[in-house]
Scaffold this active site. Structure first.
Site, PDB file in Angstrom:
ATOM      1  N   TYR A 169       0.920  -1.295   0.009  1.00  0.00           N
ATOM      2  CA  TYR A 169      -0.067  -0.088  -0.005  1.00  0.00           C
ATOM      3  C   TYR A 169       0.714   1.246  -0.205  1.00  0.00           C
ATOM      4  O   TYR A 169       0.399   2.456  -0.242  1.00  0.00           O
ATOM      5  CB  TYR A 169      -1.051  -0.075   1.340  1.00  0.00           C
ATOM      6  CG  TYR A 169      -1.993  -0.977   1.154  1.00  0.00           C
ATOM      7  CD1 TYR A 169      -2.025  -2.239   0.869  1.00  0.00           C
ATOM      8  CD2 TYR A 169      -3.243  -0.294   0.904  1.00  0.00           C
ATOM      9  CE1 TYR A 169      -3.079  -3.015   0.934  1.00  0.00           C
ATOM     10  CE2 TYR A 169      -4.412  -1.362   0.716  1.00  0.00           C
ATOM     11  CZ  TYR A 169      -4.493  -2.480   0.906  1.00  0.00           C
ATOM     12  OH  TYR A 169      -5.680  -3.212   0.806  1.00  0.00           O
ATOM     13  N   LYS A 221       4.547 -14.908   5.310  1.00  0.00           N
ATOM     14  CA  LYS A 221       4.702 -15.892   4.445  1.00  0.00           C
ATOM     15  C   LYS A 221       6.340 -15.971   4.477  1.00  0.00           C
ATOM     16  O   LYS A 221       6.949 -15.693   3.261  1.00  0.00           O
ATOM     17  CB  LYS A 221       4.197 -15.330   2.939  1.00  0.00           C
ATOM     18  CG  LYS A 221       4.464 -16.406   1.991  1.00  0.00           C
ATOM     19  CD  LYS A 221       3.200 -17.407   2.033  1.00  0.00           C
ATOM     20  CE  LYS A 221       3.325 -18.265   0.916  1.00  0.00           C
ATOM     21  NZ  LYS A 221       2.665 -19.603   0.938  1.00  0.00           N
ATOM     22  N   ASP A 254      -1.531 -18.216   3.889  1.00  0.00           N
ATOM     23  CA  ASP A 254      -2.688 -19.455   3.170  1.00  0.00           C
ATOM     24  C   ASP A 254      -3.048 -20.261   4.118  1.00  0.00           C
ATOM     25  O   ASP A 254      -4.178 -20.560   4.150  1.00  0.00           O
ATOM     26  CB  ASP A 254      -1.798 -19.876   1.984  1.00  0.00           C
ATOM     27  CG  ASP A 254      -0.399 -20.570   2.303  1.00  0.00           C
ATOM     28  OD1 ASP A 254       0.056 -20.364   3.345  1.00  0.00           O
ATOM     29  OD2 ASP A 254       0.116 -21.324   1.416  1.00  0.00           O
ATOM     30  N   ASP A 278      -5.750  -7.077   4.729  1.00  0.00           N
ATOM     31  CA  ASP A 278      -6.802  -6.711   3.962  1.00  0.00           C
ATOM     32  C   ASP A 278      -7.657  -7.919   3.313  1.00  0.00           C
ATOM     33  O   ASP A 278      -9.035  -8.017   3.658  1.00  0.00           O
ATOM     34  CB  ASP A 278      -6.451  -6.012   2.665  1.00  0.00           C
ATOM     35  CG  ASP A 278      -7.596  -5.589   1.668  1.00  0.00           C
ATOM     36  OD1 ASP A 278      -8.542  -5.103   2.231  1.00  0.00           O
ATOM     37  OD2 ASP A 278      -7.386  -5.736   0.721  1.00  0.00           O
ATOM     38  N   ASP A 282     -11.284  -9.644   5.018  1.00  0.00           N
ATOM     39  CA  ASP A 282     -12.772 -10.045   4.472  1.00  0.00           C
ATOM     40  C   ASP A 282     -13.426 -11.280   4.781  1.00  0.00           C
ATOM     41  O   ASP A 282     -14.501 -11.770   4.873  1.00  0.00           O
ATOM     42  CB  ASP A 282     -12.563  -9.959   2.961  1.00  0.00           C
ATOM     43  CG  ASP A 282     -12.999  -8.448   2.292  1.00  0.00           C
ATOM     44  OD1 ASP A 282     -12.875  -7.593   3.378  1.00  0.00           O
ATOM     45  OD2 ASP A 282     -13.366  -8.219   1.250  1.00  0.00           O
TER      46      ASP A 282
HETATM   47  C1  IPM Z   1     -10.472  -1.995   3.430  1.00  0.00           C
HETATM   48  C2  IPM Z   1     -10.590  -1.700   2.026  1.00  0.00           C
HETATM   49  C3  IPM Z   1      -9.427  -0.916   1.445  1.00  0.00           C
HETATM   50  C4  IPM Z   1      -8.159  -1.465   1.561  1.00  0.00           C
HETATM   51  C5  IPM Z   1      -9.723  -0.186  -0.070  1.00  0.00           C
HETATM   52  C6  IPM Z   1     -11.104   0.313  -0.324  1.00  0.00           C
HETATM   53  C7  IPM Z   1      -8.671   0.652  -0.599  1.00  0.00           C
HETATM   54  O1  IPM Z   1     -10.611  -2.916   0.952  1.00  0.00           O
HETATM   55  O2  IPM Z   1     -10.613  -1.153   4.071  1.00  0.00           O
HETATM   56  O3  IPM Z   1     -10.112  -3.089   3.511  1.00  0.00           O
HETATM   57  O4  IPM Z   1      -7.772  -2.092   0.658  1.00  0.00           O
HETATM   58  O5  IPM Z   1      -7.713  -1.267   2.459  1.00  0.00           O
HETATM   59 MN    MN Z   2     -10.416  -4.476   2.232  1.00  0.00          MN
END
Ligand code: IPM
Ligand code: MN
Length: 386
Positions: A169, A221, A254, A278, A282
């Site tokens: 990032y 990793k 992984d 990130d 999710d």
């Molecule tokens: C998150 C989102 C962001 C990230 C995006 C929208 C830039 O996916 O906050 O997890 O990748 O950090």
């Molecule tokens: Mn995200």
């Protein structure tokens, strides 16, 4: 009410009768009451709808626990960009920097190419305010369905601490000979000793504060990314010496994805670099019941932090009043916890738990049995009645 009244009295030099007898006490209470300047960025898509519910909830708990949130709205996001060409003007950034916390709805617009708003608003705020921690609780509440077979709230309760300012990032790299057959794209992952160490140290502290299994797992990793995770692993082992009460552990990213599904109960606190964080958060959001309930904090422990539902702008549901605002409400809870309003934060969590358990029929958009604003009302009603 009393506080609003007492605040007015601060500026009244003398009052007749009983009021003047109480005036020193009232003045004291008003002065004691804390005010928080909250920068509110509703942003794109469903961001404004869900944030409105969180703001209602913040108003309700602040009345009860005697602090005053002052909300300062910033009109940023896709619509504003298309109208004005502005992404994050310096004047907005200056004001935001001077607030006590930031409350963000969502960033991302279908008519704006990907990256412009995300990098220009969300990532820029994270970097400019040096919010080096991305804190994401993965907690399954009673009454919320998880796709994991035979797992319930007892088994899904951990925290992911994601490094939030470095790694892929950081934006290092570029494209050479773009659009030709000889094109080269380079995107480098940057890890600094300072950045890694402060993140790992925060994770150890968080694990100690949480006081549960007291197990901190480093997610990396080391078998392939031998430079990045050499630094991470060495730093992790060094800092661990200062925390003999915390059990340490390591998992490749992984394998960790697999274990999050198979044995989520094993995890207490996970610390990891930006990109891995990130992705695994999710996955975490899904096992805790979906994007409708997942909240996160972008934390600078020494300065201004930003709180958001992590679900994104959900363009297809925009304006329909059907998305789940619980993630935004839990983001407000995280905000109060970070500001030191622990009791008010607990009250929000209690109200959310009640609504999730007794009222909502589902977590997804259009599946709650209530509209977005009705869910906000249910949370507020519980707080007011408590
Ligand atoms: C998150 C989102 C962001 C990230 C995006 C929208 C830039 O996916 O906050 O997890 O990748 O950090
Ligand atoms: Mn995200």
């Amino acid at each position: 009410m009393l506080f609003a009244f007492s605040f007015c009295l601060l500026f009244v030099p003398a009052c007749p009768g009983w009021i003047s007898a109480w005036q020193p006490i009232i003045r004291y209470m008003a002065l004691k009451q804390k005010q928080y300047d909250i920068a509110v960025i509703p942003g794109d898509g469903t961001g404004p709808e869900v944030l409105a519910q969180g703001l209602k909830v913040l108003e309700a708990v602040s009345e009860k626990y005697g602090f005053r949130p002052a909300f300062h709205q910033h009109n940023l996001g896709g619509e504003h960009y298309m109208k004005t060409g502005e992404i994050l003007p310096d004047e907005s950034l200056d004001l935001i920097k001077r607030s006590d916390a930031i409350y963000l709805g969502a960033i991302g617009h279908p008519d704006v190419p990907p990256g412009i708003l995300e990098k220009g608003i969300l990532l820029r705020l994270r970097f400019e305010l040096d919010q080096y921690i991305n804190l994401r609780p993965v907690k399954l509440y009673p009454g919320v369905e998880t796709p994991l077979k035979d797992k319930g709230p007892e088994q899904v309760d951990f925290v992911v601490i994601r490094e939030n300012t470095e790694g892929l990032y950081a934006g290092s790299g570029g494209i050479l000979r773009r659009g030709t057959p000889y094109e080269v794209a380079i995107q480098e992952s940057i890890s600094t000793r300072m950045g890694v160490e402060r993140c790992i140290r925060y994770a150890f502290e968080a694990c100690r504060r949480r006081n549960r299994a007291k197990r901190l797992t480093l997610c990396g990793k080391t078998n392939v990314l031998t430079y990045t995770f050499d630094l991470w692993e060495r730093t992790f082992k060094e800092v661990a010496k200062e925390y003999p009460d915390i059990e340490t552990d390591y998992a490749h990213v992984d394998a960790l994805c697999m274990w999050m599904i198979k044995n989520p109960e094993y995890f207490d606190v996970i610390v990891t670099e930006n990109m891995f964080g990130d992705i695994i958060t999710d996955l975490g959001a899904v096992i805790q019941g979906g994007m409708g309930v997942a909240a996160g904090g972008n934390i600078n422990p020494e300065a201004v932090s930003m709180f958001e539902p992590i679900g994104g702008s959900a363009p297809k549901y925009t304006g329909k009043n059907i998305v789940n605002p619980i993630a935004a409400i839990l983001a407000a809870q995280l905000m109060l916890e970070t500001l030191g309003e622990a009791e008010a934060a607990q009250m929000i969590e209690k109200a959310v738990m009640k609504v999730l358990c007794d009222d909502l029929k589902g977590m997804g958009a259009g599946q709650m049995g209530y509209s977005t604003s009705e869910v906000g009302d249910l949370v507020v009603e519980f707080i007011e009645a408590s």
